[in-house]
Design an enzyme around this catalytic site. Structure first.
Site: not given
Ligand code: SF4
Length: 1532
Positions: A1028, A1097, A1167, A1169, A1388, A1394, A1433, A1437
């Site tokens: 990244r 970040r 982290k 942000k 995401c 991931c 998940c 993100c």
């Molecule tokens: S929200 Fe969870 S599944 Fe989606 S990119 Fe982030 S860590 Fe991975």
């Protein structure tokens, strides 16, 4: 003057003249050897040596006092050292000989017993790396002794000179070699080079891998070594012009190079000389020639590597490796026409090692058709004698003529009277049509009365091919040898041979044997105190013995004495002890088995022995010929026992092959015996049957060793303690797996050296660590425990999803081992199901995946257990510990998913007849300590039932390594990343480095789509890395775009992701391309440092530059904050950017001292942000970050300052109410000049107050909630020395992007294009990536990446507008004609890259939207924006908790649905339904959208609508996120 009468004197004199130190090995200090009398006489007379200035030192050493140990000290201090000894010390001294071979040491060996010695003492040590010379007469003894010293000095390597002193006893006296000649031949100038060199290492155990770097002295007539500009000793040898005699003149050196017989061809596979060995056999040959030519020119006596006497046209020859060649020669000379042995030739070796095949063929007449090989070896261990094998290999291809017939004989004692008869027998057989191999000639027992009783015990037996290793054990350990499972041994009523041959049986037998001896020792102790003996002596001896019973050396020395005394005592008490007289010896205990053990490693006795840690030796014989290995049953794959044992970490391991290097076999067996712990020797003996041709066996062995199929090596895990290498390779090739093991092992030791405090966690051999600590802490308690238990076995099998179950299983295994159980831990799917029925105690630990499914690495076994009809578990005791989350499925009907795999498994095992050890244990994430709560209750019950509940003195377990430990120990983010990048044996990096690389902007991932397939193929997961970039405000130039495109194409997986943090992300970068990718990013004037990790970040900023000046100024602030909060470590630069050859790079070690003024060595707890939004656009979701800055425009239209929000954050754990998303709270207004300082102070307060013990509770949002908003803010203001002002008014309209063309106040154009979920890739009908690249080539403005993962083609001037429009059209990039729902959506990455994804996201949301677009169209809502987000998940993100509608992955295909977020990103949503699948999603969404279309108020957003109609309650802030959810959890 003819005054030397014996070979002993001749040799002693030369030795004395040519040494600084002479070690005289004697039977005892008062009994002389052949040499010692003379040596002492010279020393007493103070005779001077030619080598040292004064009188050489003569040290007397007893032959049973490890005499060669005395050699190290003088050789290491640069003394020219000589040993005089009899041959009986040699085999035991093999470990020393290997080391000493690298020094110019001469050992003069008088073969023992004189007259009929055992030449086996010489053949056994033939591979130790020494040069071997033999002499056969008095004159030869003197000349060859001189040759030996000259050779040692010129080659720098050890030389052994051996002879039978009886050969010369009737020789005429000879004259002294003149001092002048000796001086010339030994080359005293060269000797000075050694004398000036001291070896720095004075430890006995340091590696003796001395490189021979001196000039090799070919001609003693040259005072200084000739230098002709060539570095190669071989080249020098041929350029030297040293005269050769006629017999060798025909052989050019290049010819010899081609035949290149470093040692005997028969053993060329195994040049086991200690490494390195820069002196070749050709060098030795040349040096000998040079020495002998000097001798010849001064004395007229000729020497060759092989002596030949007899007719030049003979058809038969006799090769003698034994006593008295003179007698044979005389007999041949006097042969009559009637004799079978008329006209035959006699060959004897003078230079025995290196074995120069070419020299042999030179002296042997071409007419020879038959050769009899006589070997005087008393105790034969191999079917074919070593000299026979040498001859076979040497003569097999010696020319166009047929290979001569070669027949081996074992030579016993021949006296003069039986000579003729014996020779007749030999040649009669040799000349017959099919000669018999291995006939014995002469008297095996020697001349009458010459052998002691003990020697007589070795009756001649012809060893079978298959018995070789047994015989060698016997040779080495004699009466001490105890083989537990030999088939022929008397058994304890066990009739079944296969059981007796099994390792389990043998292991048990050995343990029983030990018990027996222990009892015997106490019986002896008791007997020593009684008066039951007839004589007095036994008592004294017995009590002496009882004290030393456990010390092998002492006990074995006393044993024969005691046995003898007890035998003469004759009392019943003596008789009783004599019944078990073998137990007086401390035995060398061995288990012998075949490679069949390798099919069943984990479960076999091999494992039991290793796990026991007992001092037991195993010899595993593999007899599969190399050429047949492919035909093995592929389904029953043989495993590498050696590797298995090395991985186990506590065992001595060796791989040997008797027909490759006999000496290495001896060496390994001696080392194994001496090793305190389990030893495993893998022994190779390829054959099909006893009638196999010796050449075939030799060649099979050679092939296997040469090709690395059967490498010869020795591994001693305790070597490091002695400062030695653990691994010693004795052959030249090494197979791949072994190489990889070693590489990994190196890596491991590197880590351990660096971080000793973690070594217990990092080490594979945790067991040995534990044992050490235990021994120290509670030796007695532990040993008593082990004795009592003999370790019940416990097999722990796990199925793990995110590592918790695996870690728990490993921990359980370690704790079991500490309690004395023999534990084994592996993944369920790695365990062969068919073996389950043979286990005694099995403990399963399984996590819960998906909808109550088994984790991936337990599925196959579960299927087998579930469906197995013939699985019989009646002998198996089992239990299960299950890990799950009782609140994961809130609906009553889904409750049964909780810990379903564990419960199902438990029930099924019971149904198959298994016995419960203890009831199933249930770990629940909802408990106060998570699954630990249930586990702590369950584990003690398990120990109790297994009988190890109350063990004292258990070691403290090292605490688990946390992220905080890793950061602290990383030396400012270095860790072992650099080493890991070089480790080519794996595509992965270490677990600790995986945490550290995040700070460098890269994560390790694996392709989850390929996991199963790769596992099935036995491959590691397809590891790759995500990189990244750090790109403040998401602004990039057109050139940078092109560079990013090239990186994705050439180094990544040909796609790029524009992320929710406005930056570029690459996926699929393999380890080997990481550095190039980092360097390419750097070359594009970007970086990746701090793009991930516990640091600030990438700083975000609203993208759309409608007001270009305001935007420019705000972007400047974003950059300023970003730069201000960057970490300072130089690790990033070192690891990724410096050139490989840059000498200044200091990636390893802690030499580089870094300093992190803002962060300190442990950085932030989590982290951090920061984002900036420019009203009216909240396109960066300003409420969702640790710090959100709302840009405030002054009255002049310019940037004035910011309203600062703090404590927003998205990450959540499903159903864990202690975790929640939060919106940023208003702190107040800050002016633009000081905003970066305000941010810094907030970061400091978080740094010092954030929760470092629990990463799930470490974000700023929790710190603020824990401290209280006012307290937190006050601390910031105190640090800052300023106060936040009242916030200024602002107004947001939306948090989505504004698509299409916009024009700013300066007339520049900006086009926001729709990039679905930020993925830049080419597909067959949409070459998006190519299009963007082509545009970048002509675009003169720049790019802006939006926080919603879209892209703005920015700053297009009026004159470029048409071109740009055309190009956008050409590549279909101008299409913004999507439903507003799609344009407002965001997902995401999730699968496949991931590692945390529970469900699809980026690949699924577009499909879901397509399925909803019908209703949207029907209800006329195509232009109505609804913010819909999806993540794989709850990490959040794509900031799902701020969307009006959100779906968060729960299991594959199942999502939690959230409703009610504020349209501007100002309000969190709330759980509406959990674990719903597509059908239910559509079932909810379709009517909802319809109702919304019909019932909404003017301008009312969906997020507000669902609250108004009572579908969901509004979430006011994070802490009420879990309250009043639409779906109430019901109790069971
Ligand atoms: S929200 Fe969870 S599944 Fe989606 S990119 Fe982030 S860590 Fe991975």
């Amino acid at each position: 003057m003819a005054s030397i009468l014996s070979a002993g004197e001749a040799v002693a004199r030369i030795a004395y003249l040519s040494s600084d130190v002479v070690i005289s090995v004697q039977p005892s200090l008062s009994i002389d050897s052949e040499f010692s009398h003379f040596l002492h006489q010279y020393a007493t007379n103070k005779a001077s040596s030619l080598i040292c200035k004064g009188v050489p030192e003569v040290q007397s050493v007893r032959h049973n006092a490890d005499p060669l140990l005395s050699v190290y000290q003088p050789v290491r201090s640069g003394k020219i050292t000589t040993v005089t000894t009899s041959s009986n010390i040699l085999v035991k001294s093999i470990p020393h000989l290997y080391r000493l071979a690298q020094y110019p040491v001469v050992i003069h060996v008088s073969l023992n017993p004189a007259g009929y010695p055992d030449y086996g003492d010489i053949t056994s040590i033939r591979n130790v790396g020494f040069t071997f010379l033999q002499s056969s007469s008095l004159q030869e003894a003197q000349d060859i002794a001189l040759t030996a010293h000259a050779l040692a000095i010129r080659s720098g390597k050890g030389v052994i000179h051996f002879f039978d002193v009886a050969n010369s006893k009737s020789d005429q006296p000879i004259a002294h070699e003149s001092r002048d000649l000796v001086t010339k031949v030994i080359n005293t100038d060269l000797a000075k080079q050694y004398q000036g060199t001291k070896s720095e290492d004075t430890s006995l155990y340091v590696s003796e891998g001395r490189a021979q770097v001196r000039t090799i002295g070919l001609s003693g007539d040259h005072a200084a070594p000739a230098s002709n500009g060539s570095d190669s000793p071989v080249a020098r040898a041929s350029a030297d012009g040293t005269p050769r005699d006629q017999s060798s003149a025909s052989s050019s050196s290049s010819d010899r190079k081609n035949s290149s017989s470093v040692v005997s061809e028969a053993e060329s596979a195994t040049t086991v000389d200690s490494q390195p060995k820069p002196v070749s056999s050709e060098d030795i040959d040349s040096i000998c020639e040079s020495i002998w030519s000097q001798l010849r020119s001064h004395t007229g006596r000729k020497y060759n590597a092989f002596n030949y006497s007899g007719p030049a046209n003979t058809e038969s020859a006799l090769f003698l490796f034994g006593s008295d060649p003179g007698l044979f020669a005389a007999e041949f000379e006097s042969a009559t026409q009637a004799d079978f042995f008329r006209n035959v030739g006699l060959v004897t070796p003078v230079l025995y090692r290196p074995w120069l095949a070419e020299r042999l063929t030179e002296v042997l007449p071409k007419s020879v058709k038959r050769v009899a090989v006589l070997e005087q070896v008393r105790r034969k261990t191999t079917k074919w004698g070593p000299v026979l094998l040498d001859l076979l290999m040497s003569l097999k291809a010696s020319g166009p003529q047929k290979t001569p017939v070669i027949v081996g004989y074992q030579l016993g004692y021949l006296d003069y009277n039986t000579m003729t008869q014996a020779l007749s027998g030999i040649f009669q057989n040799l000349l017959s049509e099919s000669p018999i191999q291995n006939l014995e000639i002469g008297a095996h027992e020697g001349p009458k009365g010459s052998l002691s009783g003990m020697q007589k015990e070795f009756e001649l037996t012809q060893p079978k091919l298959e018995n070789a290793y047994m015989k060698i054990l016997d040779q080495l350990f004699g009466q001490r040898l105890f083989v537990a499972n030999a088939l022929g041994a008397k058994d304890a009523g066990v009739k079944d041979a296969s059981i007796r041959a099994s390792p389990e049986y043998g292991f048990g037998a050995l343990l029983a044997r030990r018990e027996h001896r222990k009892r015997f020792v106490s019986e002896v102790q008791t007997a020593a105190k009684t008066r039951d003996f007839t004589t007095d002596t036994p008592q004294k001896w017995l009590s002496q013995w009882a004290l030393a019973a456990t010390e092998a050396d002492q006990a074995n020395k006393l044993a024969p004495e005691i046995i003898q005394r007890l035998s003469t005592d004759g009392s019943p008490a003596a008789y009783k002890l004599l019944k078990f007289k073998g137990l007086f010896y401390k035995e060398s205990q061995w288990l012998i088995g075949s490679d069949a053990w390798a099919y069943d490693l984990g479960n076999s006795g091999v494992h039991h022995v290793l796990a026991s840690g007992e001092n037991i030796n195993m010899l595993v014989i593999d007899s599969t010929p190399y050429s047949e290995r492919a035909a093995q049953d592929a389904a029953r794959r043989k495993k590498d026992i050696g590797l298995y044992a090395m991985n186990f970490g506590n065992a001595y391991v060796a791989s040997v092959a008797v027909y490759s290097s006999y000496t290495q076999v001896l060496q390994a067996m001696l080392e194994a015996e001496a090793f305190d712990g389990p030893s495993v020797i893998m022994a190779y003996l390829p054959y099909n049957s006893e009638v196999d041709n010796p050449l075939t066996v030799l060649q099979e062995t050679k092939k296997s060793v040469d090709l690395g199929y059967w490498p010869l090596y020795r591994w001693d895990p305790k070597a490091a303690e002695k400062g030695e290498q653990a691994f010693k390779l004795d052959s030249e090739r090494i197979k791949q797996e072994l190489q990889e093991f070693l590489r990994r092992d190196n890596h491991m030791s590197q880590l351990m050296r660096r971080h000793p405090q973690f070594s217990a966690n990092l080490s594979e051999s945790y067991g040995s660590e534990v044992r050490k600590v235990q021994k120290r802490k509670a030796k007695d308690a532990y040993e008593a425990l082990l004795e009592g238990l003999q370790g019940a076995p416990m097999t722990v099998l796990f199925a793990s999803d995110n590592g918790n179950a695996e870690n728990l299983a490993k921990r359980l295994g370690r704790r079991g081992k500490a309690r004395g159980l023999k534990t084994m831990v592996m993944a369920m799917d790695d365990f062969p199901l068919e073996d389950l029925g043979n286990e005694e105690n099995v403990v399963f630990i399984t996590a819960t995946a998906g909808q109550g499914e088994f984790p991936q690495n337990g599925r196959n076994m579960w299927e087998g257990v579930k469906n197995g009809t013939d699985l019989d578990l009646v002998n198996v005791s089992f239990t299960v510990f299950a890990l799950g989350d009782s609140h994961y499925w809130p609906r009553k009907e889904d409750k049964h998913y909780y810990n379903k795999p564990g419960k199902d498994l438990f029930a099924r095992l019971a149904a198959l007849g298994g016995k419960q050890i203890v009831d199933i244990g249930l770990g629940d994430d909802q408990d106060p300590d998570g699954y630990q709560t249930g586990y702590e209750d369950w584990e003690p019950k398990l120990w109790e039932v297994l009988g190890v509940g109350h063990v004292e003195g258990l070691p403290d377990e090292p605490p688990p390594i946390t992220n905080e430990d890793i950061k602290a120990a990383s030396n400012f983010l270095r860790g072992t990343i650099a080493e890991g990048l070089h480790d080519e044996s794996t595509g992965a990096i270490s677990a600790a480095d995986q945490q550290l690389t995040k700070f460098h902007g890269t994560y390790m991932q694996d392709d989850r789509d390929l996991r199963d397939e790769r596992k099935a193929q036995g491959l590691e997961p397809a590891y790759s890395f995500m990189i990244r970039c750090r790109l403040p405000g998401g602004v990039a130039t057109a050139q940078q775009w092109q560079q990013m495109d090239a990186i994705a194409t050439h180094l990544g997986n040909e796609t790029m992701k524009l992320t929710t943090r406005q930056t570029f992300q690459f996926h699929g970068v393999v380890k080997g391309k990481l550095r190039p990718a980092m360097q390419a990013i750097n070359a594009a004037l970007m970086t990746t440092i701090a793009a991930c990790g516990d640091v600030n970040r990438n700083v975000m900023c609203s993208s759309l530059p409608e007001l270009s000046e305001l935007h420019r100024d705000t972007h400047e602030v974003a950059k300023k904050i970003s730069d201000h909060l960057l970490p300072s470590t130089t690790a990033y630069h070192e690891i990724w950017l410096k050139d490989e050859n840059d000498k200044n790079v200091q990636v390893a070690g802690d030499a580089v001292q870094d300093f992190e003024p803002l962060y300190g060595p442990t950085y932030l707890p989590r982290k951090f942000k920061i984002t900036i939004a420019i009203p009216p656009h909240n396109d960066t979701d300003v409420y969702a970050h640790d710090i959100g800055l709302i840009a405030i425009k002054g009255e002049d239209g310019k940037l004035q300052g910011f309203n600062l929000l703090a404590g927003g954050g998205m990450g959540v754990t499903h159903n864990m109410k202690k975790t929640y998303p939060q919106v940023g709270r208003m702190f107040g207004y800050v002016d633009k000049e000081t905003v970066h300082v305000a941010c810094e102070k907030i970061m400091f307060v978080q740094r010092d107050n954030g929760d470092r013990a629990n990463r799930k509770h470490a974000r700023l949002k929790y710190t603020i909630d824990t401290m209280g908003l006012d307290v937190f803010k006050a601390q910031v203001e105190e640090l800052w020395g300023k106060k936040f002002e009242e916030p200024k008014p602002f107004h947001f309209e939306s948090n989505i992007d504004t698509f299409g063309w916009q024009k700013d106040e300066k007339g520049m154009h900006h086009f926001t294009m729709f990039i679905e979920n930020g993925r830049i890739e080419d597909t067959a009908d949409f070459p998006m990536k190519t299009g963007l690249k082509e545009i970048a080539k002509v675009h003169k403005g720049d790019y802006r990446l939006t926080g919603n993962q879209h892209l703005i083609l920015s700053n297009v001037s009026e004159d470029q507008l048409d071109t740009m429009k055309e190009m956008l059209k050409k590549y279909k990039l101008d299409n913004t004609n999507f439903s507003a729902l799609r344009l407002s959506s965001s997902a995401c990455v999730a699968f496949p890259t991931c590692g945390l994804a529970m469900a699809e996201s980026e690949r699924y949301l577009p499909e879901l939207i397509t399925k909803l677009e019908g209703v949207i169209e029907e209800n006329g809502m195509r232009q109505d924006s609804i913010v819909m987000r999806m993540t794989g998940c709850p990490n959040g993100c794509a900031r799902p908790w701020l969307a009006e509608v959100a779906f968060v992955g729960k299991a594959f295909g199942a999502y939690n649905m959230y409703l009610g977020g504020g349209y501007h990103g100002n309000r969190l949503n709330k759980l509406y339904r959990s674990s719903i699948k597509e059908e239910e999603i559509l079932g909810i969404m379709k009517p909802l959208l319809k109702r919304y279309a019909l019932e909404r108020n003017e301008g009312e957003r969906l997020g507000d609508f669902v609250i108004r109609i009572g579908m969901i309650k509004a979430t006011r802030e994070g802490r009420d996120f879990h309250d009043d959810t639409a779906e109430v959890e019901e109790d069971e």
